[in-house]
Enzyme design. Structure first.
Site, PDB file in Angstrom:
ATOM      1  CG  ASP A  84      -0.326  -0.206   2.528  1.00 44.52           C
ATOM      2  OD1 ASP A  84       0.731  -0.874   2.586  1.00 44.52           O
ATOM      3  OD2 ASP A  84      -0.849   0.297   3.536  1.00 44.52           O
ATOM      4  CD  GLU A 141       3.007  -1.280   7.730  1.00 42.08           C
ATOM      5  OE1 GLU A 141       3.171  -1.416   8.956  1.00 42.08           O
ATOM      6  OE2 GLU A 141       3.111  -0.175   7.161  1.00 42.08           O
ATOM      7  CD  GLU A 142       2.346   3.085   5.647  1.00 37.79           C
ATOM      8  OE1 GLU A 142       2.230   3.486   6.821  1.00 37.79           O
ATOM      9  OE2 GLU A 142       3.426   3.065   5.032  1.00 37.79           O
ATOM     10  NE  ARG A 183      17.633  -4.119  19.253  1.00 27.88           N
ATOM     11  CZ  ARG A 183      18.696  -3.435  19.658  1.00 27.88           C
ATOM     12  NH1 ARG A 183      19.494  -2.849  18.785  1.00 27.88           N
ATOM     13  NH2 ARG A 183      18.972  -3.310  20.940  1.00 27.88           N
ATOM     14  CG  HIS A 365       5.335   7.805   6.398  1.00 30.00           C
ATOM     15  ND1 HIS A 365       4.311   7.536   7.279  1.00 30.00           N
ATOM     16  CD2 HIS A 365       5.723   6.601   5.926  1.00 30.00           C
ATOM     17  CE1 HIS A 365       4.097   6.223   7.338  1.00 30.00           C
ATOM     18  NE2 HIS A 365       4.957   5.641   6.521  1.00 30.00           N
TER      19      HIS A 365
HETATM   20 ZN    ZN Z   1       6.439   1.166   5.386  1.00 31.35          ZN
END
Ligand code: ZN
Length: 393
Positions: A84, A141-142, A183, A365
């Site tokens: 997305d 996802e957003e 990580r 973003h």
């Molecule tokens: Zn992203």
């Protein structure tokens, strides 16, 4: 049949696909779709997977697409890419800039999708593995609440497409292009949003003794919340409690009936997340009570902590080092942003990793952001090699 390391996929195996991958990425970039609207993107992905011989399942948890490739009887792997875009007006002036006004691939999900498609084509053509490959193309996802990962899991993702481990990646502006950041354990924060409504009793500013002042109660709640991280969280751990808004009142000579504060709360472990909620609820209620006021608390839990499992992270790190060398693989610092890959990791062991988008890259973003096409062959090679190594015959 045992394989030696130099038989696994390498970046050079994708050199002749670099231009094709860049064209695909730029096509997706020019045609961004918001969360829950990824119709064209999902169709684009599904058609390609089908043309390479994948068993394709559409509409998994909304517009999710799963491509499955089976070869032999070995283990099963899942790799996820998100599809997305964001409600941002692009300001890059690139020739392939967004053609959809007010929508933009400003988080690089166009690149994530293209890298996984690059690996998909390679794996179907070469078939140097023994087991099952599940490629998960995830919408929304957003979205924040009710995200694509939650919807795919609720739609039976892991029952319908069983896997032994799951992997995913996000590009990382600020880190050198083509470098990997890894990580084990917590990587990205849980993100919760809290609204506290304080109810008092309004009246004339000159007669405070006849009122219950919600402004003073709110001010005290804000100050006491500052003790949550400093006094209730182990000093070698970390968390964030930010009061982002405080509202109340309409005139200097009126004591209002209500005040309201909103908080953003970030944590890196389930235990601390619970501690923060318990302390914030308790402070809000008891401080308000001390002022004779009452509170209504809306505590909205967002994405949980992204927690990478030790052995899958160690495995993915080995693969990354084989591909780009030790000097281009570093430990990733904790990231206070959040990501719905965390839901997959609540069900399966796995690793979410970060791929440097360049030190001069605009931040995620931002209206100036662009995915680094130089990474397409690196990411495709990572997924291909990781699959071949995980499913080594
Ligand atoms: Zn992203």
């Amino acid at each position: 049949m045992p394989k030696t390391s130099n038989q696994f996929a390498d970046i050079s195996d994708f050199a002749d696909k670099a231009a094709e991958l860049a064209a695909a990425r730029q096509h997706l970039h020019a045609h961004p779709e918001l969360s829950f609207q990824e119709h064209e993107t999902a169709a684009y992905v599904a058609e390609r997977l089908e043309s390479w011989g994948y068993e394709v399942t559409r509409n998994v948890g909304g517009l999710g697409v799963v491509g499955r490739l089976r070869q032999g009887s070995g283990r099963s792997i899942a790799i996820r890419a998100d599809m997305d875009a964001l409600p941002i007006t692009e300001a890059t002036n690139l020739p392939y800039a967004s053609q959809a006004s007010g929508k933009m691939h400003a988080c690089g999900h166009d690149g994530h999708t293209t890298m996984l498609l690059g690996a998909a084509e390679y794996l179907a053509r070469t078939r140097h593995f023994n087991g099952t490959v599940n490629l998960i193309f995830q919408p929304a996802e957003e979205a924040g609440k009710g995200s694509g990962a939650q919807a795919m899991i609720a739609d039976g993702l892991f029952e319908r497409f069983p896997c032994d481990a799951i992997f995913g990646l996000h590009n990382h502006p600020g880190a050198p292009a083509g470098s990997f950041l890894m990580r084990a354990g917590p990587l990205m924060a849980a993100s919760d949003t809290v609204t506290i409504k304080i109810a008092g009793r309004g009246g004339h500013a000159s007669r405070p003794h006849l009122t219950v002042d919600p402004i003073v109660a709110a001010a005290n709640i804000v100050m006491t919340l500052q003790t949550v991280v400093s006094r209730n969280v182990n000093p070698i751990e970390t968390a964030v409690v930010t009061v982002g808004t405080i509202r109340g009142g309409t005139a200097s000579n009126v004591i209002p009936e209500h005040a309201e504060i909103t908080l953003s709360v970030r944590s890196f472990s389930a235990e601390i997340r619970d501690t923060l909620e318990q302390r914030i609820r308790s402070i809000a209620a008891l401080v308000a009570q001390a002022h004779g006021a009452t509170v209504e608390i809306d505590y909205e839990r967002g994405y949980p902590v992204v927690v990478n499992s030790e052995s899958e992270t160690s495995f993915a790190t080995d693969v990354a080092v084989e591909l780009v060398g030790q000097d281009k693989v570093a430990v990733c610092p904790l990231i206070p942003g959040s990501e719905d890959f965390s839901y997959f990791l609540e069900h399966k062991p796995g690793c979410f990793l970060r791929l440097g988008n360049g030190e001069d890259s605009a931040i995620l973003h931002s209206s100036k952001y662009d995915f680094n096409d130089g990474n397409l062959t690196v990411g495709a090679a990572l997924w291909a090699r990781l699959t071949e190594r995980f499913l080594a015959a």
